[in-house]
Write an enzyme that holds these catalytic residues in place. Structure first.
Site, PDB file in Angstrom:
ATOM      1  N   LYS A   1       0.828  -1.196   0.000  1.00 50.93           N
ATOM      2  CA  LYS A   1       0.000   0.000   0.000  1.00 50.93           C
ATOM      3  C   LYS A   1       0.871   1.259   0.000  1.00 50.93           C
ATOM      4  CE  LYS A   1      -3.919  -0.294   2.483  1.00 50.93           C
ATOM      5  NZ  LYS A   1      -4.678  -0.263   3.753  1.00 50.93           N
TER       6      LYS A   1
ATOM      7  N   CYS B   1     -19.159   1.234   7.506  1.00 49.21           N
ATOM      8  CA  CYS B   1     -19.401   2.008   8.728  1.00 49.21           C
ATOM      9  C   CYS B   1     -20.751   1.734   9.373  1.00 49.21           C
ATOM     10  CB  CYS B   1     -19.258   3.490   8.439  1.00 49.21           C
ATOM     11  SG  CYS B   1     -17.581   3.933   7.977  1.00 49.21           S
TER      12      CYS B   1
HETATM   13  C1  UDX Z   1     -21.314   6.920   6.627  1.00 51.31           C
HETATM   14  C2  UDX Z   1     -21.640   8.287   7.253  1.00 51.31           C
HETATM   15  O1  UDX Z   1     -22.489   9.035   6.363  1.00 51.31           O
HETATM   16  C3  UDX Z   1     -20.366   9.071   7.522  1.00 51.31           C
HETATM   17  O2  UDX Z   1     -20.655  10.295   8.162  1.00 51.31           O
HETATM   18  C4  UDX Z   1     -19.457   8.216   8.400  1.00 51.31           C
HETATM   19  O3  UDX Z   1     -18.235   8.884   8.645  1.00 51.31           O
HETATM   20  C5  UDX Z   1     -19.200   6.867   7.754  1.00 51.31           C
HETATM   21  O4  UDX Z   1     -20.437   6.217   7.475  1.00 51.31           O
HETATM   22  P1  UDX Z   1     -20.635   6.064   4.188  1.00 51.31           P
HETATM   23  O5  UDX Z   1     -20.495   4.695   4.770  1.00 51.31           O
HETATM   24  O6  UDX Z   1     -19.586   6.564   3.262  1.00 51.31           O
HETATM   25  O7  UDX Z   1     -20.721   7.168   5.351  1.00 51.31           O
HETATM   26  O8  UDX Z   1     -21.999   6.062   3.405  1.00 51.31           O
HETATM   27  P2  UDX Z   1     -23.338   6.909   3.379  1.00 51.31           P
HETATM   28  O9  UDX Z   1     -23.303   7.870   2.281  1.00 51.31           O
HETATM   29  O10 UDX Z   1     -23.665   7.406   4.717  1.00 51.31           O
HETATM   30  O11 UDX Z   1     -24.372   5.750   2.978  1.00 51.31           O
HETATM   31  C6  UDX Z   1     -24.506   4.596   3.789  1.00 51.31           C
HETATM   32  C7  UDX Z   1     -25.484   3.610   3.199  1.00 51.31           C
HETATM   33  O12 UDX Z   1     -26.806   4.082   3.363  1.00 51.31           O
HETATM   34  C8  UDX Z   1     -25.306   3.310   1.717  1.00 51.31           C
HETATM   35  O13 UDX Z   1     -25.409   1.921   1.518  1.00 51.31           O
HETATM   36  C9  UDX Z   1     -26.448   4.056   1.063  1.00 51.31           C
HETATM   37  O14 UDX Z   1     -26.869   3.432  -0.124  1.00 51.31           O
HETATM   38  C10 UDX Z   1     -27.526   3.957   2.152  1.00 51.31           C
HETATM   39  N1  UDX Z   1     -28.540   5.023   2.105  1.00 51.31           N
HETATM   40  C11 UDX Z   1     -28.187   6.321   2.290  1.00 51.31           C
HETATM   41  C12 UDX Z   1     -29.875   4.704   1.916  1.00 51.31           C
HETATM   42  O15 UDX Z   1     -30.228   3.511   1.760  1.00 51.31           O
HETATM   43  N2  UDX Z   1     -30.804   5.696   1.915  1.00 51.31           N
HETATM   44  C13 UDX Z   1     -30.499   6.994   2.093  1.00 51.31           C
HETATM   45  O16 UDX Z   1     -31.397   7.836   2.067  1.00 51.31           O
HETATM   46  C14 UDX Z   1     -29.133   7.322   2.278  1.00 51.31           C
END
Ligand code: UDX
Length: 443
Positions: free
Chosen positions: A41, A270
């Protein structure tokens, strides 16, 4: 500590969070060293290549390397010699079925760094950890460092979204630092001085509150998604339309429209793991009932996957055996190649296990998907993936899929049937082109 503007920073762990943080801090003018125990990496990063898909990060990395403000190493002694502020950005994966967080990488980072700390130093954790971890680590750091209690530890959670990592780092919506040490607070303030001057709220809390901010934010977001998906379940049987319902709710600004998108639910590295680790920690603390609602949040989320599979099965007459199925999307969300706990791949592999011939296409995550799910077939374009399909499932809402032309797709499939797992398409448009269209939470 040297003056803030000349502060030298180390970033320990160069995964998604660490690599983004390192490149952004170099962009802000700091001298930065990134460390990882994974030589491969580090070699990639040294040559200006980002080992994952993150829009804008490649350019930033190349620029920062060219300025000479960013370099990489695998040597903890070098890092300790170079930097006055160390940011711990290693992963905290789910440990096992218990759902608890595995702290082996954070522990190892402290254990490897501490013995080299011979002058007053600030160490700040950014990884997501169970509440109570930082206090234990602070004691461990002071015990192992030759400088003793002059090696101080604070905790400053990050809130990056994948796909927006650079933007979220350079323009965070808040900065939180858990510490009772003026030296730690000063160092973190200096790190984000530009952002604070621009009006970004800067909150100083105790260690426990800082740790909780992160997990409770993710628990809230997961709950919001599962709330609207629970409404989708009800809408399906009551004859309502969850898309119109969500829109109507969103105009109440106490509720708001963000994270109210019904569909296949949340995945990724996450939200799923953080809510499970949070429940496991609550259990250890003896407050399990306080978070028992998160069990339901998780269950609602899992049920959406099962429901998507059921809708597809119904559409093809009740049995997947021997049928040809196309899955559009493998990443857990668009603009990412991350497939950790991907709802799309989970559904694809369930359908394959029920006897279908499943072909997956994703604009960025094909390689990772192929490695993790060799039982599935892969195509390198949407049209190739859809050839001969009895049913097409849209499971990650990449722009390429949102903008798909139903007439063009119709020329390659065997049957014009589509399951829109992300409510990403216009049903009227697709039905007008002769497709049988089904979505979650709608009639
Ligand atoms: C998330 C948090 O948003 C972020 O603040 C934290 O630091 C890490 O976890 P991330 O995992 O990058 O970020 O994804 P995010 O954009 O939050 O989406 C998470 C999941 O929720 C995705 O699978 C997305 O498809 C889903 N989602 C999101 C929905 O199903 N509906 C929504 O309305 C929004």
């Amino acid at each position: 500590m040297v003056e803030a503007e000349r502060m030298r920073v180390s970033v320990i762990g160069t995964g998604y969070l660490g690599a983004t943080t390192a490149a952004c801090l170099a962009e802000l003018g700091f001298e930065v060293i990134g460390l990882d125990v994974d030589e491969a990496k580090i070699d990639l990063l040294r040559s200006g290549k980002v080992p994952f898909y993150e829009p804008g990060l490649d350019e930033l990395l190349t620029e920062s390397l060219q300025t000479g403000r960013l370099h990489f190493t695998t040597d903890f002694a070098e890092v300790a010699e170079f930097a006055d502020l160390h940011l711990i950005c290693v992963g905290t994966p789910q440990r096992d079925e218990s759902g608890a967080a595995d702290l082996k990488y954070v522990n190892a980072a402290i254990d490897s760094l501490a013995p080299h700390l011979t002058r007053p130093t600030v160490v700040v954790g950014r990884s997501t950890v169970p509440v109570g971890t930082a206090a234990t680590l602070a004691a461990r750091l002071a015990a192992l460092a030759p400088i003793g209690e002059e090696a101080e530890l604070g905790w400053s959670p990050e809130f990056l979204r994948e796909g927006f990592g650079v933007e979220d780092t350079l323009r965070p919506n808040r900065i939180v630092i858990g510490t009772d040490s003026p030296r730690v607070e000063k160092a973190v303030r200096a790190l984000w001085q530009q952002q604070v001057d621009e009006g970004v709220p800067f909150l100083v809390t105790d260690l426990q509150t800082a740790e909780l901010v992160k997990v409770s934010a993710n628990a809230f977001l997961a709950t919001k998604i599962s709330f609207i998906n629970a409404m989708a379940e009800v809408s399906e049987v009551a004859g309502a339309d969850v898309i119109q319902l969500a829109e109507a709710l969103s105009y109440d600004d106490r509720i708001g429209g963000k994270f109210l998108g019904p569909g296949l639910g949340f995945g990724g590295g996450c939200l799923p793991k953080d809510i499970r680790a949070f429940m496991a920690r609550a259990d250890e603390l003896g407050v399990e009932p306080a978070l028992s609602f998160l069990r339901e949040v998780d269950a609602i989320n899992q049920r959406r996957r099962a429901r998507t599979t059921d809708i597809a099965r119904q559409l093809i007459g009740g049995n997947f055996a021997g049928r040809t199925v196309t899955v559009l999307g493998a990443a857990f969300k668009p603009n990412s190649d991350d497939i950790r706990d991907s709802p799309a791949l989970d559904v694809a592999s369930t359908i394959a296990s029920l006897g279908a011939h499943v072909t997956v296409y994703d604009p960025a995550a094909l390689e990772r998907a192929r490695e993790a799910h060799p039982e599935l077939n892969y195509a390198t374009s949407m049209l190739d993936a859809a050839r001969g399909a009895d049913v097409v499932l849209l499971l990650t809402e990449w722009a390429e899929f949102r903008e798909a032309n139903p007439e063009e797709l119709a020329t390659v499939v065997a049957q014009k049937r589509i399951v829109d797992g992300r409510n990403a398409l216009d049903p009227t448009y697709w039905r007008a082109s002769g497709w049988t269209y089904r979505a979650l939470g709608r009639q």
